[in-house]
Motif scaffolding. Structure first.
Motif, mmCIF file in Angstrom:
data_model
loop_
_atom_site.group_PDB
_atom_site.id
_atom_site.type_symbol
_atom_site.label_atom_id
_atom_site.label_comp_id
_atom_site.label_asym_id
_atom_site.label_seq_id
_atom_site.Cartn_x
_atom_site.Cartn_y
_atom_site.Cartn_z
ATOM 1 N N LYS A 1 -11.134 1.503 -4.345
ATOM 2 C CA LYS A 1 -9.784 1.041 -4.625
ATOM 3 C C LYS A 1 -8.804 1.617 -3.628
ATOM 4 O O LYS A 1 -8.937 2.760 -3.197
ATOM 5 C CB LYS A 1 -9.376 1.454 -6.046
ATOM 6 N N LEU A 2 -7.822 0.807 -3.281
ATOM 7 C CA LEU A 2 -6.782 1.254 -2.375
ATOM 8 C C LEU A 2 -5.527 1.608 -3.174
ATOM 9 O O LEU A 2 -5.266 1.049 -4.225
ATOM 10 C CB LEU A 2 -6.456 0.163 -1.340
ATOM 11 N N LEU B 1 0.813 -1.216 0.000
ATOM 12 C CA LEU B 1 0.000 0.000 0.000
ATOM 13 C C LEU B 1 0.851 1.273 0.000
ATOM 14 O O LEU B 1 0.312 2.373 0.130
ATOM 15 C CB LEU B 1 -0.931 0.002 1.217
ATOM 16 N N HIS B 2 2.168 1.094 -0.101
ATOM 17 C CA HIS B 2 3.119 2.201 -0.166
ATOM 18 C C HIS B 2 3.096 3.051 1.103
ATOM 19 O O HIS B 2 3.303 4.270 1.056
ATOM 20 C CB HIS B 2 2.832 3.079 -1.395
ATOM 21 N N GLN C 1 -1.786 4.114 12.931
ATOM 22 C CA GLN C 1 -2.807 5.081 12.562
ATOM 23 C C GLN C 1 -2.951 5.253 11.055
ATOM 24 O O GLN C 1 -4.072 5.390 10.544
ATOM 25 C CB GLN C 1 -2.485 6.438 13.200
ATOM 26 N N ASP C 2 -1.834 5.237 10.314
ATOM 27 C CA ASP C 2 -1.937 5.466 8.872
ATOM 28 C C ASP C 2 -2.750 4.380 8.187
ATOM 29 O O ASP C 2 -3.554 4.646 7.281
ATOM 30 C CB ASP C 2 -0.557 5.608 8.235
ATOM 31 N N LEU C 3 -2.589 3.133 8.639
ATOM 32 C CA LEU C 3 -3.354 2.040 8.046
ATOM 33 C C LEU C 3 -4.804 2.059 8.524
ATOM 34 O O LEU C 3 -5.729 1.787 7.740
ATOM 35 C CB LEU C 3 -2.699 0.695 8.373
ATOM 36 N N ALA D 1 -7.607 -7.008 -1.869
ATOM 37 C CA ALA D 1 -8.903 -7.372 -2.463
ATOM 38 C C ALA D 1 -9.989 -7.449 -1.401
ATOM 39 O O ALA D 1 -11.119 -6.980 -1.604
ATOM 40 C CB ALA D 1 -8.777 -8.715 -3.196
ATOM 41 N N MET D 2 -9.660 -8.037 -0.247
ATOM 42 C CA MET D 2 -10.629 -8.152 0.839
ATOM 43 C C MET D 2 -11.074 -6.774 1.321
ATOM 44 O O MET D 2 -12.283 -6.487 1.404
ATOM 45 C CB MET D 2 -10.028 -8.928 2.007
ATOM 46 N N TYR D 3 -10.122 -5.896 1.596
ATOM 47 C CA TYR D 3 -10.482 -4.601 2.150
ATOM 48 C C TYR D 3 -11.163 -3.710 1.116
ATOM 49 O O TYR D 3 -12.064 -2.937 1.461
ATOM 50 C CB TYR D 3 -9.254 -3.925 2.768
ATOM 51 N N GLU D 4 -10.770 -3.815 -0.145
ATOM 52 C CA GLU D 4 -11.475 -3.051 -1.173
ATOM 53 C C GLU D 4 -12.932 -3.463 -1.265
ATOM 54 O O GLU D 4 -13.811 -2.624 -1.468
ATOM 55 C CB GLU D 4 -10.780 -3.241 -2.521
#
Length: 422
Positions: free
Chosen positions: A421-422, A43-44, A64-66, A412-415
């Protein structure tokens, strides 16, 4: 809705504006640090050492960022002391078997043999016997039985309170002050829903019985022996549970004074009552040895607080659900829908007004680690459509996300959950 409002609506079986998401709020809804590191990289996000907040399963801290990127709604109020009995402080560098750079609490003390196997000591005390092993290449620790129990003893000669006095105790003033300060910080400075990870109520938990954080465990400590003792020494089991419940009730009162209404959910138990194919014990045994104590704990929570009770149990537990409801269980985690008899649609239709289902969003044994991204998406969509209908569902996987899960499957799960889109 704020995240906290979203969780409260879900707990009250109301339909929120969107599905609430949990990642890392409990020790059964987290992610192995190895997979977490790779997810962050994909996710960079900033690459750096991750803190291990639960060393037994090598769960990483979700930062926190995630949390912000995924729109996570729930966080945990964890205790200062972890699974191996030392505090999560005085962090020191360590590398996992696959090279993932992490921070371990200063009490993390181990030996290593010529094969690369690690032997970890309870409370970091090398004068005690080691309490867990990490095989070379392993991604979580295995408890080591240190039982020296004499099976020739008659039940009246057993000493259950002496055996478990070091496992369960009233919390210190220092811990209570931490609970108060941390709960204020989380409640006033964030909009997250909050799970209080008090612990101590997991009766007969296979992760607790061996005493991984106890220097010199006594009594019946092997899990297989413990289960046999349900039939051979039921009074011993009852005495341990009575003592554990009394301590739990005292700690709940302290917890209530410390955190008040700043938490919405309290984690009570992680005891597994099912395996892949069936229950771990008969309903008769559960009703005699477990249910009365759990009901006593739940009744106290419901009579004295606004909290909902959170219980984790893996496996095929469909036959236990009526009893779970009767004893006052509110949030059921994780719904292992891959186990026999655990049909999502049937369970939602029959028990959707009784439980908030927390988890079950994708299979962590097969689909998530070994499926394709599209297979992950398909299963997530199906589970959300069934379990999320009319509220009463917090999205999480079936148990913790293990190591070596492809980051593209996690994305894919979180999207699919957050709808973008992430």
């Amino acid at each position: 809705m704020t995240s906290r409002e979203r969780l409260i609506a879900t707990l009250n079986h109301q339909t929120p504006d969107r599905l609430p998401l949990d990642l890392g709020a409990t020790s059964q809804t987290g992610i192995n640090a190895s997979s977490l590191y790779q997810l962050r990289k994909a996710l960079h996000l900033d690459e750096h050492r991750l803190k291990i907040i639960e060393p037994g399963q090598l769960l990483g801290e979700v930062e926190q960022d995630l949390l912000d990127l995924l729109g996570v709604d729930v966080v945990g109020l964890f205790n200062t002391t972890n699974y191996f009995g030392y505090k999560n402080d005085n962090w020191k560098k360590w590398e996992m078997g696959d090279g993932t750079p992490v921070w371990m609490g200063g009490g993390f003390t181990y030996d290593q043999d010529e094969t690369g196997k690690l032997f970890v000591y309870p409370q970091g005390d090398t004068s005690a016997e080691y309490s867990a092993i990490l095989p070379k290449g392993g991604t979580f620790f295995d408890c080591v039985p240190r039982e020296k129990f004499d099976w020739d003893l008659e039940e009246e000669d057993l000493t259950p309170l002496e055996d478990f006095k070091d496992d369960f105790s009233v919390v210190s003033d220092e811990e209570a002050r931490y609970w108060e300060e941390k709960s204020i910080e989380l409640y006033e400075n964030t909009d997250y829903g909050i799970v209080g990870m008090i612990g101590g109520g997991a009766l007969g938990d296979a992760a607790v019985i061996p005493g991984p954080g106890i220097k010199h465990p006594k009594g019946i400590r092997r899990v297989d022996d413990w289960l046999m003792a349900h039939s051979m020494y039921p009074d011993y089991i009852k005495a341990v549970f009575r003592y554990q419940t009394d301590i739990m009730l005292k700690n709940l009162e302290i917890y209530r004074q410390a955190v008040g209404d700043r938490i919405q959910v309290v984690w009570i138990s992680g005891t597994d009552f099912g395996n892949q194919m069936a229950g771990m014990m008969s309903l008769e045994t559960f009703r005699e040895l477990y249910k009365p104590f759990y009901k006593e704990i739940n009744d106290w929570v419901h009579q004295h607080t606004s909290w909902k009770t959170f219980y984790h149990t893996c496996g095929a537990v469909s036959s236990f659900l009526d009893d779970f409801a009767d004893m006052g269980l509110d949030c059921l985690n994780p719904l292992q829908l891959s186990a026999k008899g655990m049909d999502a649609r049937t369970i939602k239709e029959k028990y959707g007004d009784k439980f908030t289902f927390w988890g079950g969003g994708v299979d962590t044994q097969k689909t998530l680690p070994f499926g394709t991204p599209e297979e992950v998406r398909r299963e997530v969509r199906e589970r959300i459509d069934i379990l999320g209908k009319n509220g009463g569902y917090v999205f999480n996987t079936i148990h913790n996300i293990v190591a070596n899960v492809p980051p593209e499957n996690l994305i894919a799960m979180y999207e699919e959950v957050i709808g973008k889109k992430l």
